[in-house]
Write a protein that holds these residues in place. Structure first.
Motif, PDB file in Angstrom:
ATOM      1  N   ALA A  53       0.607  -1.123   0.275  1.00 39.20           N
ATOM      2  CA  ALA A  53      -0.269  -0.344  -0.185  1.00 39.20           C
ATOM      3  C   ALA A  53       0.967   1.452   0.000  1.00 39.20           C
ATOM      4  N   THR A  54       2.095   0.965   0.558  1.00 37.45           N
ATOM      5  CA  THR A  54       3.001   2.030   0.649  1.00 37.45           C
ATOM      6  C   THR A  54       3.385   2.369  -0.755  1.00 37.45           C
ATOM      7  N   TRP A  55       4.127   1.457  -1.022  1.00 43.45           N
ATOM      8  CA  TRP A  55       4.229   1.549  -2.427  1.00 43.45           C
ATOM      9  C   TRP A  55       3.749   2.401  -3.801  1.00 43.45           C
ATOM     10  N   TYR A  56       2.303   1.701  -3.722  1.00 42.39           N
ATOM     11  CA  TYR A  56       1.574   2.181  -3.980  1.00 42.39           C
ATOM     12  C   TYR A  56       0.651   3.295  -3.751  1.00 42.39           C
ATOM     13  N   THR A  57       1.065   3.980  -3.074  1.00 36.73           N
ATOM     14  CA  THR A  57       1.099   5.497  -2.327  1.00 36.73           C
ATOM     15  C   THR A  57       1.963   6.404  -3.590  1.00 36.73           C
ATOM     16  N   TYR A  58       3.172   5.630  -2.701  1.00 38.89           N
ATOM     17  CA  TYR A  58       4.315   6.633  -3.709  1.00 38.89           C
ATOM     18  C   TYR A  58       3.985   6.493  -5.217  1.00 38.89           C
ATOM     19  N   LEU A  59       3.189   5.198  -5.756  1.00 33.12           N
ATOM     20  CA  LEU A  59       3.459   5.832  -7.296  1.00 33.12           C
ATOM     21  C   LEU A  59       2.522   6.396  -7.918  1.00 33.12           C
ATOM     22  N   GLU A  60       1.150   6.869  -6.747  1.00 32.20           N
ATOM     23  CA  GLU A  60       0.627   7.875  -7.155  1.00 32.20           C
ATOM     24  C   GLU A  60       0.402   9.634  -7.135  1.00 32.20           C
ATOM     25  N   GLN A  61       1.756   9.129  -6.033  1.00 32.02           N
ATOM     26  CA  GLN A  61       1.846  10.862  -5.570  1.00 32.02           C
ATOM     27  C   GLN A  61       2.581  10.786  -6.386  1.00 32.02           C
ATOM     28  N   GLY A  62       3.290   9.909  -7.626  1.00 29.20           N
ATOM     29  CA  GLY A  62       4.107  11.067  -8.895  1.00 29.20           C
ATOM     30  C   GLY A  62       5.726  10.708  -8.604  1.00 29.20           C
ATOM     31  N   ARG A  63       5.481   9.847  -7.446  1.00 29.98           N
ATOM     32  CA  ARG A  63       7.048  10.014  -6.522  1.00 29.98           C
ATOM     33  C   ARG A  63       7.809   8.903  -7.494  1.00 29.98           C
ATOM     34  N   ASP A  64       9.319   9.156  -7.598  1.00 31.80           N
ATOM     35  CA  ASP A  64      10.325   8.980  -8.437  1.00 31.80           C
ATOM     36  C   ASP A  64      10.527   7.306  -8.041  1.00 31.80           C
ATOM     37  N   ILE A  65       9.837   6.560  -9.178  1.00 28.56           N
ATOM     38  CA  ILE A  65       9.997   4.538  -8.622  1.00 28.56           C
ATOM     39  C   ILE A  65       9.245   4.436 -10.129  1.00 28.56           C
ATOM     40  N   ARG A  66      10.482   3.396 -10.578  1.00 26.65           N
ATOM     41  CA  ARG A  66       9.181   2.615 -12.210  1.00 26.65           C
ATOM     42  C   ARG A  66       8.982   1.132 -11.081  1.00 26.65           C
ATOM     43  N   PRO A  67       7.699   1.692 -11.748  1.00 25.04           N
ATOM     44  CA  PRO A  67       6.563   0.035 -11.445  1.00 25.04           C
ATOM     45  C   PRO A  67       7.227  -1.404 -12.746  1.00 25.04           C
ATOM     46  N   SER A  68       7.411  -2.675 -12.231  1.00 27.35           N
ATOM     47  CA  SER A  68       7.662  -3.512 -13.270  1.00 27.35           C
ATOM     48  C   SER A  68       6.809  -4.484 -14.513  1.00 27.35           C
ATOM     49  N   ASP A  69       6.960  -4.534 -15.120  1.00 22.91           N
ATOM     50  CA  ASP A  69       6.060  -4.615 -16.331  1.00 22.91           C
ATOM     51  C   ASP A  69       5.137  -5.745 -14.982  1.00 22.91           C
ATOM     52  N   GLN A  70       4.637  -6.506 -14.104  1.00 23.38           N
ATOM     53  CA  GLN A  70       3.978  -7.633 -13.629  1.00 23.38           C
ATOM     54  C   GLN A  70       3.366  -6.612 -12.570  1.00 23.38           C
ATOM     55  N   VAL A  71       3.769  -5.778 -12.400  1.00 22.88           N
ATOM     56  CA  VAL A  71       3.084  -4.599 -11.214  1.00 22.88           C
ATOM     57  C   VAL A  71       1.852  -3.730 -11.934  1.00 22.88           C
ATOM     58  N   LEU A  72       2.937  -3.138 -13.508  1.00 25.51           N
ATOM     59  CA  LEU A  72       1.135  -2.745 -13.867  1.00 25.51           C
ATOM     60  C   LEU A  72       0.420  -3.304 -14.585  1.00 25.51           C
ATOM     61  N   THR A  73       0.912  -4.784 -15.299  1.00 25.54           N
ATOM     62  CA  THR A  73       0.186  -5.966 -15.465  1.00 25.54           C
ATOM     63  C   THR A  73      -1.036  -5.788 -14.036  1.00 25.54           C
ATOM     64  N   ALA A  74      -0.917  -6.541 -13.255  1.00 24.49           N
ATOM     65  CA  ALA A  74      -1.547  -6.503 -11.942  1.00 24.49           C
ATOM     66  C   ALA A  74      -2.356  -5.116 -11.604  1.00 24.49           C
ATOM     67  N   LEU A  75      -2.176  -4.131 -11.748  1.00 29.49           N
ATOM     68  CA  LEU A  75      -2.915  -2.788 -11.480  1.00 29.49           C
ATOM     69  C   LEU A  75      -3.796  -2.067 -12.526  1.00 29.49           C
ATOM     70  N   ALA A  76      -3.161  -3.178 -13.861  1.00 29.09           N
ATOM     71  CA  ALA A  76      -4.485  -3.171 -14.859  1.00 29.09           C
ATOM     72  C   ALA A  76      -5.339  -3.726 -14.787  1.00 29.09           C
ATOM     73  N   THR A  77      -5.716  -5.080 -14.496  1.00 29.98           N
ATOM     74  CA  THR A  77      -6.068  -6.527 -14.210  1.00 29.98           C
ATOM     75  C   THR A  77      -7.646  -6.019 -13.364  1.00 29.98           C
ATOM     76  N   ALA A  78      -6.573  -5.614 -11.931  1.00 28.10           N
ATOM     77  CA  ALA A  78      -7.114  -4.651 -10.254  1.00 28.10           C
ATOM     78  C   ALA A  78      -8.766  -3.560 -11.048  1.00 28.10           C
ATOM     79  N   LEU A  79      -7.638  -2.902 -12.137  1.00 32.63           N
ATOM     80  CA  LEU A  79      -8.646  -1.561 -12.233  1.00 32.63           C
ATOM     81  C   LEU A  79      -9.776  -1.734 -13.194  1.00 32.63           C
ATOM     82  N   ARG A  80      -9.642  -2.629 -14.108  1.00 35.79           N
ATOM     83  CA  ARG A  80     -10.213  -3.309 -15.100  1.00 35.79           C
ATOM     84  C   ARG A  80     -10.224  -2.982 -16.449  1.00 35.79           C
TER      85      ARG A  80
END
Length: 263
Positions: A53-80
């Protein structure tokens, strides 16, 4: 860099907008009483995607982190996310979307019927990689072999660079071929790992010395309305305008309609 910071902010805003449009019931989360914000909470989405949850919060806040393809795919699935939303998510994250299987493009029968309705005007429908999805008889007469091009799946780019008919019909073949290749280059840049594009580009390099010469120049163009000088089998050389219309539900599919010059 400023553009990277802007993209990270856009990524955060996009994630937040999609998170807020999904209700807990749609996500299978039991109701927990009054909620201060619409849609899912950050920790709920993080749980559904299997990330911190903390890592996702950083991502939504626009912090300088790079999500992996696996994370992006998981988010795309969860967000439909839809296919186009998923591609947009990967684009904002600075990661090419993983290619799907090499399957025919989805085509709306109502759209493929349009060229046939036009009858008198040459018209055809192309897909993202210039596969021909529909061709009317007027276009088949104007562009010989366009609807076959010696392929199980006819393709406008293959016709342009491998069919002798293309060089006969297009009075200014070299200019038109360069324009088409620049458009294909732009489209391929949006799908860097898509087998539809990689196999097509490989085939064109193998078949055409012009492609081998021009591709490294990295010319980029987008499809637009214009004119062409064409050699018609009955009318001789004619200058025709053409209009390119994008399909609303599949914007990478393009309906091209040619207009005869007024007598």
């Amino acid at each position: 860099m400023p553009d990277l910071a802007l993209r990270r902010r856009e990524l955060g805003a996009f994630l937040r907008s999609r998170r807020e449009r999904i209700t807990p019931s749609e996500a299978g989360i039991p109701p927990t009483g009054r909620r201060r914000t619409p849609g899912l909470r950050r920790e709920e989405l993080a749980f559904l995607a299997g990330i911190s949850a903390t890592w996702y919060t950083y991502l939504e806040q626009g912090r300088d982190i790079r999500p992996s393809d696996q994370v992006l795919t998981a988010l795309a699935t969860a967000l439909r996310l839809t296919e186009h939303e998923r591609d947009h998510l990967f684009h904002l994250a600075g990661t090419p979307a993983a290619a799907g299987p090499d399957e025919p493009e989805p085509v709306d029968p109502a759209v493929t019927a349009i060229p046939m309705l036009l009858r008198h005007n040459p018209a055809y429908l192309t897909g993202a990689s210039y596969d021909l999805l529909a061709v009317n008889p007027a276009a088949a007469e104007l562009f010989p072999d366009l609807d076959t091009a010696g392929e199980a799946r006819p393709n406008l780019a293959r016709w342009m660079f491998t069919s002798p008919a293309a060089r006969r019909v297009l009075v200014d073949w070299e200019r038109e071929a360069q324009v088409l290749l620049a458009r294909l280059r732009a489209a391929a840049g949006l799908h860097p790992a898509d087998p539809r594009f990689t196999s097509l580009v490989e085939d064109l390099h193998a078949a055409s010395p012009e492609v081998r010469k021009w591709w490294p120049r990295y010319d980029i163009q987008v499809r637009r309305t214009g004119t062409k000088r064409l050699r018609h089998p009955r009318r001789g050389i004619v200058t025709m305008t053409h209009t390119a219309l994008h399909v609303a539900e599949h914007p990478e599919q393009t309906l091209v309609i040619y207009h005869w010059p007024e007598s």
